[in-house]
Design a protein around this motif. Structure first.
Motif, PDB file in Angstrom:
ATOM      1  N   THR A 108       0.828  -1.202   0.000  1.00  0.00           N
ATOM      2  CA  THR A 108       0.000   0.000   0.000  1.00  0.00           C
ATOM      3  C   THR A 108       0.862   1.252   0.000  1.00  0.00           C
ATOM      4  O   THR A 108       2.033   1.224   0.379  1.00  0.00           O
ATOM      5  N   VAL A 109       0.248   2.337  -0.436  1.00  0.00           N
ATOM      6  CA  VAL A 109       0.851   3.661  -0.320  1.00  0.00           C
ATOM      7  C   VAL A 109      -0.002   4.468   0.652  1.00  0.00           C
ATOM      8  O   VAL A 109      -1.181   4.173   0.860  1.00  0.00           O
ATOM      9  N   GLN A 110       0.600   5.486   1.227  1.00  0.00           N
ATOM     10  CA  GLN A 110      -0.062   6.194   2.321  1.00  0.00           C
ATOM     11  C   GLN A 110       0.294   7.671   2.273  1.00  0.00           C
ATOM     12  O   GLN A 110       1.379   8.047   1.837  1.00  0.00           O
ATOM     13  N   ARG A 111      -0.641   8.496   2.741  1.00  0.00           N
ATOM     14  CA  ARG A 111      -0.385   9.932   2.857  1.00  0.00           C
ATOM     15  C   ARG A 111      -0.805  10.374   4.257  1.00  0.00           C
ATOM     16  O   ARG A 111      -1.924  10.112   4.693  1.00  0.00           O
ATOM     17  N   GLU A 112       0.118  11.029   4.955  1.00  0.00           N
ATOM     18  CA  GLU A 112      -0.157  11.526   6.301  1.00  0.00           C
ATOM     19  C   GLU A 112      -0.162  13.053   6.285  1.00  0.00           C
ATOM     20  O   GLU A 112       0.765  13.690   5.778  1.00  0.00           O
ATOM     21  N   GLU A 126      -4.461   8.796   4.679  1.00  0.00           N
ATOM     22  CA  GLU A 126      -5.088   8.279   3.460  1.00  0.00           C
ATOM     23  C   GLU A 126      -4.239   7.128   2.932  1.00  0.00           C
ATOM     24  O   GLU A 126      -3.010   7.220   2.914  1.00  0.00           O
ATOM     25  N   THR A 127      -4.881   6.063   2.496  1.00  0.00           N
ATOM     26  CA  THR A 127      -4.155   4.907   1.970  1.00  0.00           C
ATOM     27  C   THR A 127      -4.787   4.435   0.668  1.00  0.00           C
ATOM     28  O   THR A 127      -5.963   4.696   0.394  1.00  0.00           O
ATOM     29  N   SER A 128      -3.983   3.729  -0.108  1.00  0.00           N
ATOM     30  CA  SER A 128      -4.476   3.154  -1.355  1.00  0.00           C
ATOM     31  C   SER A 128      -3.554   2.017  -1.753  1.00  0.00           C
ATOM     32  O   SER A 128      -2.476   1.828  -1.175  1.00  0.00           O
ATOM     33  N   ASP A 129      -3.982   1.261  -2.741  1.00  0.00           N
ATOM     34  CA  ASP A 129      -3.155   0.196  -3.287  1.00  0.00           C
ATOM     35  C   ASP A 129      -1.945   0.806  -3.989  1.00  0.00           C
ATOM     36  O   ASP A 129      -2.034   1.865  -4.612  1.00  0.00           O
ATOM     37  N   ALA A 130      -0.816   0.126  -3.889  1.00  0.00           N
ATOM     38  CA  ALA A 130       0.414   0.652  -4.485  1.00  0.00           C
ATOM     39  C   ALA A 130       0.304   0.809  -5.995  1.00  0.00           C
ATOM     40  O   ALA A 130       1.064   1.568  -6.605  1.00  0.00           O
TER      41      ALA A 130
END
Length: 289
Positions: free
Chosen positions: A162-166, A233-237
């Motif tokens: 996953t990818v993530q945004r903080e 926020e997270t999403s599939d890589a």
């Protein structure tokens, strides 16, 4: 007139920096092959020497360097080190691991093993990074073996990365040292985002989830008047539209935040959010659209 406490703090700082320079020169002499020992700010070494001689009033940056170490025939590890100004006695180094042949979980396991070794077995009265490197070379295969066994037992091989945004809000961000450290952390981890210093201050970090969490953990461990994680926020890589920023940048120049009580330019900040498809964060960060 300086108080007794201020004098003692200055003595401690000078002694710490003197030890750091000695270790820096030792490591540079040991890892002397082309590309083995690198730093992004060679001038800082001279600045610290001037400070120790009394010809410079202060040092605003932290000594950092990278060492590439051959661990096995197929594995070379880059150890990225940032020394706190009171290392070795009162501050631990920030250490990051990067390789071309190991995955993020293995790199994280190596980092955790190093931190545990420093916490439990190192004599912190003297610099110890060379001791850490020797220990890592002796124990590298065991660390990787344990990580592989743990990973195989608890992680589904088909589990998606996953990818993530903080989004992080701070009461203020003025300190040059903190700003430099945040920039280095994000760039060394190859993360995207931005930092908007001032009062209040905002930090946004995006990239592989494990790396983002590691950097945020380090930032949260520092002393802040008030710091809050506003949104994750997270999403599939494989989501190519998720990442919005190109690299990591500090929006305002260093001069913009010299001193205190520098307030945020809301209009400029909101325009920046709009340009990066993030206008919705006005409500999240400040309570209005």
């Amino acid at each position: 007139m300086s108080t007794h406490m201020e004098v003692m703090q200055l003595v401690l700082l000078r002694e710490s920096l003197r030890k750091q320079l000695d270790e820096y020169e030792l490591l540079k002499s040991i890892y002397s092959m082309p590309g083995e020992f690198q730093t992004d700010n060679s001038r800082l070494f001279d600045d610290i020497q001037e400070f120790l001689r009394g010809t410079r009033l202060s040092v605003d940056e932290k000594l950092d360097f990278r060492i590439k170490i051959q661990m096995s025939e197929n594995v070379k590890v880059e150890l990225s080190v940032m020394l706190g100004q009171l290392y070795p006695t009162h501050e631990s180094p920030i250490i990051m691991i990067r390789t071309d042949s190991l995955n993020k979980h293995q790199e994280m396991r190596i980092k955790q093993a190093i931190e545990n070794f420093i916490e439990t077995e190192v004599d912190k009265s003297e610099p110890y990074m060379y001791q850490v490197i020797l220990w890592l070379q002796d124990n590298f295969d065991d660390i990787i073996t344990i990580e592989n066994q743990t990973t195989n037992s608890v992680k589904d091989e088909n589990e998606a990365e996953t990818v993530q945004r903080e989004w992080i809000w701070s009461h203020h961000i003025y300190s040059k040292i903190k700003r430099q450290d945040i920039n280095k952390l994000c760039k060394n981890h190859q993360l995207n985002g931005f930092m908007w210093p001032g009062k209040p201050g905002v930090i946004c970090i995006e990239g592989p989830s494990e790396s983002v969490r590691e950097v945020v953990k380090i930032i949260k461990s520092w002393q802040w008047k008030k710091l809050k994680i506003i949104k994750t926020e997270t999403s599939d890589a494989n989501d190519l539209k998720f990442l919005r920023f190109n690299g990591f940048e500090e929006i305002m120049t260093g001069e913009d935040c010299d001193g205190e009580n520098v307030t945020m330019d809301n209009g400029r900040f909101f325009k920046y959010l709009e340009n990066h498809q993030s206008s919705y964060m006005k409500m999240e960060l400040f309570g209005f659209q």
